[in-house]
Each structure stands twice: as structure tokens, then as C-alpha cells.
Design an enzyme around this catalytic site. Structure first.
Site, short mmCIF file in Angstrom:
data_model
loop_
_atom_site.label_atom_id
_atom_site.label_comp_id
_atom_site.label_asym_id
_atom_site.label_seq_id
_atom_site.Cartn_x
_atom_site.Cartn_y
_atom_site.Cartn_z
N ASP A 226 -4.76 -2.86 -2.42
CA ASP A 226 -5.08 -4.28 -2.44
C ASP A 226 -5.60 -5.45 -2.52
OD1 ASP A 226 -4.66 -4.25 0.10
OD2 ASP A 226 -2.80 -5.16 0.32
N PRO B 66 -5.77 3.97 4.25
CA PRO B 66 -6.00 2.82 2.90
C PRO B 66 -5.79 2.07 4.07
CG PRO B 66 -3.92 3.12 3.90
CD PRO B 66 -3.84 4.51 3.81
N TYR C 134 1.45 -2.50 7.15
CA TYR C 134 1.32 -0.68 7.17
C TYR C 134 2.12 -0.70 9.17
CZ TYR C 134 -1.87 -0.66 3.17
OH TYR C 134 -3.07 -0.86 2.03
N ARG D 104 -0.82 -11.68 2.04
CA ARG D 104 -1.35 -11.45 0.63
C ARG D 104 -0.68 -13.23 -0.60
NH1 ARG D 104 0.62 -5.49 -2.25
NH2 ARG D 104 0.67 -7.29 -4.08
#
Length: 725
Positions: free
Chosen positions: A55, A398, A302, A294
């Protein structure tokens, strides 16, 4: 494995077949569409937008997306991502104080100030893939789209033809899955979209095992569903469990660990004050969380999971993987049991970590779980005919925000090389630089992620603690993150000396490994050209210089003749360049097909250091202001790099690049925006430019394109392919 010879099976040709339509494959497709190279791109997924996954778009990725946009069109992805994405401004750190209570322990800018004109943004990967596909259709004149759902079954390379540049040396057998109803991605029994099935090797083989029918011996096989694609080159951008990589017999070196993390994309209900900032949170005893705000109200978490049931069948007494990084504890507990990972389990762990702050969730969009591991392939190609990219050749955790970004940069590196070779402009040799350039980046990425992920997953050291218990020093973690931001931005990638990068005129590398030339002391050779404003001589409009260096497959030769008013001899030298560049045996004409536009392979741009009000455009030689077959003048090859603007302050590209206004310089920039060579401003320097191209370019005097008619309507020429046309 040899492809079937069943005569009923359809056969077709294409220059490049891309297998996998994730960001890495789509970046390659964008390059090829922009350069006008025949290609196909297939994907086994039937759905175009996939929830979750990566993302974040780092600085360099945004620069690259911008480089596909010209003055008369805009690549959909750049404009939309910059407007719609959440801009990451600040990174906050939270860790235990002396009493073990969670407190904010530091703040840093999320992007290093001044490293790029863009900052990191966060946006759903599904949008990015969609925007790429729209741009590919745009650049290809609606002729190319992702073909779904197609599954590759066989690949074979004719090694005897591998050195023949025009040969379709690779065959791939594919099957159209649209009638099988087997191409929908698994969701692993969950009601909410998730990525659990993507994290585990073997799923693809189990899922599609029944599709590998022997077409030679099965009289009932429906041959209409199969096709043999004859290719010059194949690119496997098909993920961490890459089918292409396995067909090439390439293993991944590296390791997996016992650190298990969960991911939630949701709207949080919380009293945590930094929920709209990127955060690294270390609790005293409950693990760690990274917060990624976001678009819209969404936040990605996470979350370190303390205890997750393991699959007993995968338990081992020693590490499953060995490689560049060694972890003696890796894989001793076995693979996590996916069925036990739920959004509720992940949230419960997050709530414990973030105490005393409250955290509840609503509008859950996606979740997944994964074990941290770092692996890299020792090879990225076979015979310079079949290549792998992205997750197919490097995987990692990630949290560094590198997966999608480094994957796209792999194929941004490879795409223009394939285009030059497919169009017969460059020798096969340049394809060897893909592995040599990107393998180093992948190894640096693995080392960076190895350090960061372990510091993130480790228990924090309590300040002024009297116990002897070891832990992660939070000051060291902050420093590592700050240093890592420079790497993560993607702006400091440095390609070594090669057939495409000539560092022969550079001095000893500095402490950061940068190689500078005496002639442009602030331009590191082998790194991307950092942008600066220049002024169009014709109308005074300021341009970022890199916006003049579009990603369309062409090389640029930037001539900096200095201040031609203060030093008239510099203008005399520039006039001598005119005859040189018009000669058929010199690089400007030598490597351009007959009847092609004169700058359609090598674009020569002049940037002088005189105030543009003190000179006229017709004071300069013809090559700086040429006319085309219709008599239309190209006003965008001549610029001033020094002087005032009406609205954006003073400009001095010479100072920014360390170029003397009397001595000048010449800079060669590759089609991907990286500096290939810096040399002196004189006829000898121009000869050096010719010698550089002679190493890998193919003379084009035998390639004659049709002459253009003066009556042709070419008003769409700016958005059509520009390479060798």
C-alpha cells in the site's frame, strides 16, 4: 519441458510475454507499451482489483510514475495516487518509560527533507494496478490489456537460438481458465477478504494440479483452451512462489524466523493520539505494532502476534533455510496454522500492545498473517531470455514499505533494455546488466529488512532499568529507522560501472560510495539524476529537468555549454558540435534508423548558463532548435539553466550540479533517468559520448523507415511511442 506439438493447438508470436500482472509486471508492460514493443501480459487471477497487499509508494516510485507523464498527457497512476493517497509526513515512536508505561519517545519526518520533490504516500494496491492497466491501454492505443485468467503450464528455451537477437527462442504453453471456474483467489474460509492463502508455498501447485493435462496423450483435451506463445523474451513477475522461477530451477537463498505478525486494514476507534501518523510502537512485554494511516479513514496495523498455533507437519529441529543471513532459531516451531489467524485474534494482540490506550475496530477491509523471512534469488535470469522480478526473486517483511516499490523498480530497470533490444537498437549484452544491477539492490534490501524487522520484533530495553535483561535499544532503533528511510526512499540506488554506466572520469568514491566527475561535481554517476528547474529559452517557462527526460526509451545527451555570453568561445564550440551531430558516422545519426525523427533514439538537449534575456534562440546552432519534415520547429531542446523566473525564484542548475559556467560539461542519462557518464564540454568530450554508445548500440544505416508524408495528420504524436519512429 518441451511445449506440445498438437496441431490443433493455437500458436502465436510476441516479442515479450509477461507472466503476472502485479505492480512489477505492470511496470514492465507500461515500458513496452510506451516504447511500442509487441508484448502480452497474462495473469491467472480473474479479478482485476485485489484487496490488501502492498500500500505504500516511496519517493522514487512516484518520480518514476511522473516520468511516464508528458506535457500533453498524464499517466493515470501518478496524478491519482498523489491526489488520493494519504501523504506520510511524520513518523512517531512509542516505547516504555522507566515505569514500563507506553510514551511517545521521538518524532522524525517520514521522508527525509530534500531527498525528492515527492513524499511517501499510502494507497490501496488495487487502485495502483487499475491505474497501470488504464495507462497501458492508453499508451498502446487500446491494443493491449491484461489477459485473464491464463495459466502457464510449460516453458522451453531453444538454447541454440539464444544468441540470435531476432529469434523467438522461448515457447510457453498457456491455458485459458475462464471455463474452469478455478481462477478465483482463495480466502481461506474467512468471510472478510484476506491474504492468508498468498503467504504459503504449495497452494498454487495444489490448486492447479488438475490443469496440467498431457495434451499429447489425452484425446479428450479441449485444445481450444490452450495456446503456445512463441516469445523472444519472458518475464516472470508471478510472486513469491513464482512458477517461472521454479521452471528455471532457481532456488531462493535466505531464512524464515519465528516472528509472526498479523495485518488489519480497518477504521480504528481509539484514543491513541498519533493514529493518523506513521508509528512504531514497542510495548514492555506484549510485542510491537506499526501504524500506517491510509486513504479515507482507513489505517493499516502490523501487529506482532505472541502465540499462534503451528502446523505440526512443518515443525523442524533446525532452520529450513540457509543463505546470506543466518538465524539458528529459524523455523524450529514450524509454519503457522492459517486457520487459527482471525481478525479478532490480531485485534486482541494489538489491544494488549497499545495499553493503556483503547482500540476497537469497525469497517474491516482486509487482514492477513505472515512469518517474517528474508530470501533472495542468486540469479535473476536464464540465458538473458527468461527473467524474474519482484517477489519472484526477493521476499521480506512488509513493514519497510519496499515490496511493491523495489518490485516495480526491478522492471523499470529491465523494461527499457528489453525495448532497445526488441527494436534492434541495442545488443543483447545490455540485458546482462539487469541481474548485475538489481541483484545488488535486492541483497541490500534483505540486509536492511533483516536488521529492521528484528529490531521491530524484539523486546525493548527499559530506560535506566537495573535488570540485566537485554533488549532493543530504542535510541539505536530510531537511528536505524532514520538511516533506513534514505534507503527506503529508493533515491540512493547506485549502479556500478558496466556497459551502461561509465565511471571512468570519476574521482574516488566519497563516504557514501558516490562517484563524482570533476566536470559535474554534484552529479553522482550511476545514480538517478536529481531534478532541478531549467527555463525554456523560447518562452521562459520553468521545467523540472527530469520532466523533460520522459520514460519513453530514449537516451539523453545533456550539453551544458556554460555562459555563452560571458565566454563567446563556448558558443563557437557549440557551433562546431552542429556539424558533428549532423554527420552520419557520429552517434546522433549513426544509431537512429533512416527517416526516423532525429531525436527518436538519442535526444540531445542544450542547457546554457546565460540569462535568457541576453541571448536569442537564433543565436544558437541548428541542432538546438531543429525543424522536422513539416518545417515545425522544436523549441524544447534549448534551455537556460541560470536566471530569474517570474513566479518560482531564481534558477541555477549549474550550481546544483556542480558545473563550472566557463568550462561546461556533457552528461549522458539512460532511458531510466540514471546518469551513465559525465565528460568535458569540447569535441573530445563529444567523441567520448560516441565511444560510450559504440559499446552496445547497433548502427542503423541498414534500417530504413518509410518517408513521412507532409500531409500526414500526426497530431497524436506526443502520446504515441517515440522510440525509433
Amino acid at each position: 519441458m518441451t511445449a506440445p506439438t498438437n496441431p490443433k493447438i493455437k500458436h502465436s508470436n510476441t516479442d515479450v510475454l509477461i507472466i503476472g500482472a502485479g505492480p512489477s509486471g505492470l511496470m514492465a508492460a507500461t515500458w513496452l507499451a510506451r516504447a511500442g514493443v509487441p508484448f502480452r501480459i497474462i495473469d491467472k487471477r480473474s479479478n482485476e482489483i485485489f484487496s490488501g497487499q502492498a500500500d505504500g509508494l516511496q519517493c522514487r516510485s512516484l518520480e518514476v510514475l511522473k516520468s511516464f507523464s508528458g506535457s500533453t498527457f498524464d499517466m493515470t497512476a501518478l496524478d491519482s495516487a498523489w491526489k488520493m493517497g494519504n501523504h506520510m509526513i511524520e513518523m512517531c515512536f512509542w516505547s516504555p518509560d522507566e515505569n514500563g508505561q507506553l510514551v511517545r519517545s521521538g518524532r522524525i519526518p517520514d521522508t527525509i527533507p530534500g531527498i525528492s520533490r515527492f513524499q511517501q504516500v499510502v494507497i490501496h494496491q488495487g487502485y495502483i494496478e487499475k491505474w497501470f492497466e488504464e495507462s497501458i491501454k492508453h499508451f498502446s492505443g487500446n491494443e493491449v490489456h491484461v489477459e485473464r485468467p491464463y495459466l502457464p503450464l510449460n516453458i522451453s528455451i531453444d538454447e541454440t537460438a539464444a544468441e540470435d537477437q531476432d529469434a523467438y527462442a522461448v515457447e510457453v504453453l498457456v491455458k485459458d481458465l475462464s471455463k474452469d471456474n478455478l481462477s478465483q483467489p482463495e480466502q481461506f474460509s474467512a468471510k472478510v477478504a484476506n491474504g492468508l492463502y498468498r503467504q504459503f508455498e504449495g497452494d498454487q501447485e495444489k490448486f492447479y494440479a488438475n490443469l496440467s493435462a498431457d495434451l499429447e496423450n489425452d484425446p479428450n483435451a479441449n485444445t481450444e483452451d490452450y495456446e503456445v506463445i512463441h516469445c523472444k523474451y519472458v518475464l516472470g513477475s508471478d510472486g513469491a512462489h513464482s512458477w517461472v522461477r521454479k521452471q528455471l530451477g532457481i532456488d531462493m537463498d535466505g531464512e524464515t524466523t519465528d516472528f509472526v505478525w498479523g495485518v488489519l486494514d480497518m477504521v480504528p476507534i481509539t484514543d491513541f493520539p498519533d493514529i493518523r501518523n506513521r508509528c512504531g510502537i514497542h510495548s514492555k512485554d506484549s510485542g510491537s505494532v506499526m501504524v500506517i494511516p491510509r486513504e479515507n479513514d482507513l489505517v493499516r496495523f502490523y501487529i506482532q502476534l505472541k502465540e499462534v498455533d503451528r502446523d505440526p507437519a512443518t515443525k523442524t529441529d533446525k532452520a529450513e533455510y540457509t543463505g546470506n543471513v543466518n538465524d539458528k532459531k529459524a523455523s524450529t516451531k514450524g509454519r503457522i496454522d492459517r486457520s487459527k489467524i482471525t481478525p479478532e485474534l490480531i485485534l486482541k494482540n494489538a489491544q494488549e500492545i497499545m495499553k493503556p490506550f483503547k482500540l476497537e475496530m469497525t469497517d474491516l477491509h482486509w487482514f492477513t498473517g505472515y512469518q517474517i523471512g528474508q530470501r533472495v534469488s542468486p540469479r535473476f535470469d536464464k540465458l538473458s531470455r527468461v527473467f524474474i522480478s519482484g517477489d519472484a526473486c526477493h521476499t521480506h517483511s512488509p513493514k519497510a514499505g519496499q515490496g511493491m516499490n523495489v518490485s516495480m523498480m526491478d522492471t523499470f530497470n529491465l523494461g527499457f533494455k528489453l525495448a532497445l533490444v526488441c527494436k534492434g537498437l541495442a545488443k543483447l549484452d545490455i540485458l546482462k546488466t539487469y541481474e548485475s544491477e538489481r541483484l545488488g539492490v535486492a541483497r541490500d534490501l534483505i540486509a536492511f529488512d533483516h536488521k529492521l524487522s528484528r529490531m521491530f520484533s524484539g523486546k525493548p530495553m527499559i530506560p535506566n532499568s537495573k535488570t540485566l535483561e537485554e533488549g532493543v535499544d530504542m535510541d539505536e532503533f530510531h537511528k536505524a529507522f532514520l538511516k533506513g528511510n534514505e534507503f527506503a526512499s529508493g533515491t540512493i540506488v547506485d549502479y556500478a560501472d558496466s556497459i551502461l554506466v561509465d565511471k571512468s572520469n570519476t574521482e574516488e568514491p566519497d563516504s557514501d560510495g558516490r562517484a563524482f566527475s570533476y566536470f559535474a561535481s554534484k552529479v553522482p554517476v550511476g545514480r538517478r539524476l536529481q531534478t532541478n528547474l531549467i527555463l525554456a529559452q523560447a518562452d521562459g517557462r520553468p521545467y523540472h529537468i527530469v520532466d523533460r527526460l520522459l520514460s519513453d526509451g530514449r537516451f539523453r545527451v545533456l550539453i551544458f555549454p556554460g555562459d555563452v555570453k560571458a565566454h563567446p568561445e563556448n558558443l563557437e564550440t557549440l557551433n562546431k558540435f552542429d556539424a558533428y551531430l549532423q554527420a552520419k558516422d557520429h552517434f546522433s545519426k549513426k544509431y537512429t534508423p533512416v527517416n526516423a525523427l532525429d531525436n527518436s533514439v538519442i535526444d540531445v538537449i542544450t542547457i546554457h548558463a546565460t540569462n535568457r534575456h541576453d541571448v536569442e534562440i537564433f543565436d544558437f546552432p541548428e541542432f538546438t532548435r531543429p525543424v522536422d519534415f513539416k518545417g515545425r520547429r522544436d523549441y524544447w531542446r534549448l534551455y537556460s539553466g541560470v536566471g530569474p523566473t517570474y513566479h518560482e525564484g531564481d534558477v541555477d542548475a549549474y550550481e546544483a550540479y556542480g558545473i563550472d559556467k566557463k568550462k561546461g560539461a556533457i552528461i549522458i542519462v539512460r532511458p531510466d533517468g540514471y546518469v551513465s557518464k559525465v565528460t568535458e564540454y569540447n569535441l573530445g568530450g563529444l567523441d567520448e559520448v560516441g565511444n560510450y554508445f559504440e559499446r552496445f548500440m547497433i548502427p542503423q544505416e541498414g534500417k530504413v523507415l518509410p518517408k513521412r508524408s507532409i500531409d500526414v495528420d500526426d497530431t497524436d504524436r506526443f502520446t504515441k511511442p517515440l522510440l525509433a519512429v
